[in-house]
Each structure stands twice: as C-alpha cells, then as structure tokens.
Design a protein around this motif. Structure first.
Motif, mmCIF file in Angstrom:
data_model
loop_
_atom_site.group_PDB
_atom_site.id
_atom_site.type_symbol
_atom_site.label_atom_id
_atom_site.label_comp_id
_atom_site.label_asym_id
_atom_site.label_seq_id
_atom_site.Cartn_x
_atom_site.Cartn_y
_atom_site.Cartn_z
ATOM 1 N N HIS A 4 0.821 -1.210 0.000
ATOM 2 C CA HIS A 4 0.000 0.000 0.000
ATOM 3 C C HIS A 4 0.857 1.263 0.000
ATOM 4 O O HIS A 4 0.462 2.276 -0.569
ATOM 5 N N ILE A 5 2.027 1.201 0.610
ATOM 6 C CA ILE A 5 2.949 2.337 0.564
ATOM 7 C C ILE A 5 3.415 2.549 -0.877
ATOM 8 O O ILE A 5 3.533 3.687 -1.339
ATOM 9 N N ALA A 6 3.653 1.456 -1.605
ATOM 10 C CA ALA A 6 4.118 1.551 -2.994
ATOM 11 C C ALA A 6 3.066 2.163 -3.919
ATOM 12 O O ALA A 6 3.408 2.698 -4.976
ATOM 13 N N GLU A 7 1.794 2.132 -3.521
ATOM 14 C CA GLU A 7 0.731 2.735 -4.342
ATOM 15 C C GLU A 7 0.831 4.261 -4.356
ATOM 16 O O GLU A 7 0.455 4.896 -5.336
ATOM 17 N N ALA A 8 1.282 4.868 -3.259
ATOM 18 C CA ALA A 8 1.425 6.322 -3.165
ATOM 19 C C ALA A 8 2.681 6.639 -2.358
ATOM 20 O O ALA A 8 2.598 7.077 -1.217
ATOM 21 N N PRO A 9 3.851 6.410 -2.934
ATOM 22 C CA PRO A 9 5.080 6.503 -2.141
ATOM 23 C C PRO A 9 5.506 7.922 -1.764
ATOM 24 O O PRO A 9 6.143 8.117 -0.734
ATOM 25 N N ILE A 10 5.165 8.920 -2.562
ATOM 26 C CA ILE A 10 5.684 10.263 -2.295
ATOM 27 C C ILE A 10 4.805 11.030 -1.316
ATOM 28 O O ILE A 10 5.294 11.573 -0.332
ATOM 29 N N LEU A 11 3.511 11.077 -1.532
ATOM 30 C CA LEU A 11 2.609 11.846 -0.679
ATOM 31 C C LEU A 11 1.739 10.985 0.225
ATOM 32 O O LEU A 11 1.023 11.509 1.071
ATOM 33 N N GLY A 12 1.737 9.698 0.051
ATOM 34 C CA GLY A 12 0.974 8.803 0.912
ATOM 35 C C GLY A 12 -0.510 8.786 0.600
ATOM 36 O O GLY A 12 -0.972 9.360 -0.386
ATOM 37 N N HIS A 13 -1.261 8.137 1.463
ATOM 38 C CA HIS A 13 -2.705 7.965 1.274
ATOM 39 C C HIS A 13 -3.536 9.011 2.007
ATOM 40 O O HIS A 13 -4.750 8.972 1.944
ATOM 41 N N GLY A 14 -2.919 9.890 2.747
ATOM 42 C CA GLY A 14 -3.648 10.922 3.474
ATOM 43 C C GLY A 14 -3.561 10.701 4.974
ATOM 44 O O GLY A 14 -3.422 9.577 5.451
ATOM 45 N N ILE A 15 -3.660 11.806 5.688
ATOM 46 C CA ILE A 15 -3.570 11.761 7.143
ATOM 47 C C ILE A 15 -4.743 10.957 7.713
ATOM 48 O O ILE A 15 -5.848 10.983 7.199
ATOM 49 N N SER A 16 -4.486 10.248 8.774
ATOM 50 C CA SER A 16 -5.443 9.384 9.483
ATOM 51 C C SER A 16 -5.832 8.145 8.688
ATOM 52 O O SER A 16 -6.856 7.527 8.961
ATOM 53 N N PHE A 89 0.600 9.779 17.177
ATOM 54 C CA PHE A 89 -0.486 10.509 16.542
ATOM 55 C C PHE A 89 -1.833 9.789 16.580
ATOM 56 O O PHE A 89 -2.849 10.420 16.435
ATOM 57 N N GLN A 90 -1.868 8.470 16.727
ATOM 58 C CA GLN A 90 -3.141 7.792 16.547
ATOM 59 C C GLN A 90 -3.553 6.891 17.698
ATOM 60 O O GLN A 90 -4.339 7.306 18.533
ATOM 61 N N ASN A 91 -3.055 5.693 17.757
ATOM 62 C CA ASN A 91 -3.607 4.643 18.617
ATOM 63 C C ASN A 91 -3.825 5.074 20.062
ATOM 64 O O ASN A 91 -4.922 5.000 20.578
ATOM 65 N N ASN A 92 -2.793 5.472 20.742
ATOM 66 C CA ASN A 92 -2.879 5.903 22.142
ATOM 67 C C ASN A 92 -2.400 7.337 22.242
ATOM 68 O O ASN A 92 -1.358 7.624 22.816
ATOM 69 N N PHE A 93 -3.178 8.253 21.710
ATOM 70 C CA PHE A 93 -2.747 9.638 21.645
ATOM 71 C C PHE A 93 -2.581 10.254 23.032
ATOM 72 O O PHE A 93 -1.743 11.127 23.223
ATOM 73 N N ASN A 94 -3.354 9.786 24.017
ATOM 74 C CA ASN A 94 -3.190 10.313 25.376
ATOM 75 C C ASN A 94 -1.802 9.980 25.927
ATOM 76 O O ASN A 94 -1.200 10.774 26.627
ATOM 77 N N ILE A 95 -1.276 8.814 25.600
ATOM 78 C CA ILE A 95 0.094 8.474 25.987
ATOM 79 C C ILE A 95 1.082 9.327 25.206
ATOM 80 O O ILE A 95 2.098 9.779 25.732
ATOM 81 N N GLY A 96 0.777 9.589 23.945
ATOM 82 C CA GLY A 96 1.628 10.434 23.122
ATOM 83 C C GLY A 96 1.758 11.847 23.669
ATOM 84 O O GLY A 96 2.833 12.446 23.611
ATOM 85 N N LEU A 97 0.683 12.388 24.216
ATOM 86 C CA LEU A 97 0.747 13.724 24.814
ATOM 87 C C LEU A 97 1.696 13.752 26.007
ATOM 88 O O LEU A 97 2.466 14.699 26.175
ATOM 89 N N ILE A 98 1.659 12.715 26.808
ATOM 90 C CA ILE A 98 2.573 12.625 27.949
ATOM 91 C C ILE A 98 4.010 12.505 27.455
ATOM 92 O O ILE A 98 4.929 13.126 28.004
#
Length: 125
Positions: A4-16, A89-98
């Motif tokens: 899936h990364i190879a489908e859009a290697p430069i800009l990706g599939h979009g945030i989230s 940024f995603q799965n456990n964002f509350n831990i990421g803030l800490i």
C-alpha cells in the motif's frame, strides 16, 4: 503495508489513513514510521526526521541540566519505542501527549544564574 505504501510513495494515502480500512483483515502498522510513510509518504517521513533532528539540537543546548539530559534520554528511548507502537499521533494519543510533554520539558530551561533572579523586585525611579 509495503504494498500500500508503494501505491502512493511520495505523498501517501492521506492523514489518518488506517491500515485496517485499506485491508479489511484487521491489520495495524504497530510502527510509527511505517504509519507516517503510509499516511504522508516519503516526503512526510523526511519532514518528521528533520523535525526530530531539530528537536535533538534544541535538547543538546541544555545538556548541562538534569531536565535536559532526562529529556534527551527519553527522546532516544521514544524513537526506539515508536518502532513497535503507534502512540505519537493515533492509537494511544493520550500516551503520546505525555511523551511529548516529557521530551519538550528539556527544550527551554530557565537558568537563574544565567538569566538573572526573577524573584528580585526592581523599583522604577
């Protein structure tokens, strides 16, 4: 993931973008760097690496303080930890803030010897 990364290697599939939505088999990246590449491509991971390097340079300025050393050590551990989990940024964002709080505590340290004592009152004449 790499397919899936190879489908859009430069800009990706979009945030989230979640690997679970791309493939309906319940997959997860469990790697922050692969997740960033999937979302924003190699351009996004390049900017993220530059950001981490700049953060490291800011932390290096305060290596003579305990808080600066602790934040630098935590940044190194954090970089390693993110190869096994997506907490930034995603799965456990509350831990990421800490995590971000601990890392950025060492960026700006006020040294009373260097910056002057802010408890002294000055009078205007």
């Amino acid at each position: 993931m790499w397919t899936h990364i190879a489908e859009a290697p430069i800009l990706g599939h979009g945030i989230s973008t979640d690997p679970n939505y791309i493939e309906s088999i319940g997959t997860s990246a469990h790697n922050q760097y692969l997740q960033i590449i999937l979302e924003s491509g190699f351009l996004g991971i390049s900017l993220f690496i530059i950001f981490l390097y700049q953060l490291w340079l800011l932390l290096r300025k305060n290596q003579n303080h305990f808080t600066g050393m602790l934040s630098s050590a935590y940044l190194i551990a954090f970089i390693f930890y993110e190869t096994f989990e997506v907490t930034l940024f995603q799965n456990n964002f509350n831990i990421g803030l800490i995590q971000w709080l601990i890392i950025t505590m060492g960026v700006k340290i006020i040294d009373p010897k260097k910056d002057g004592d802010c408890t002294k009152r000055t009078s205007i004449k």
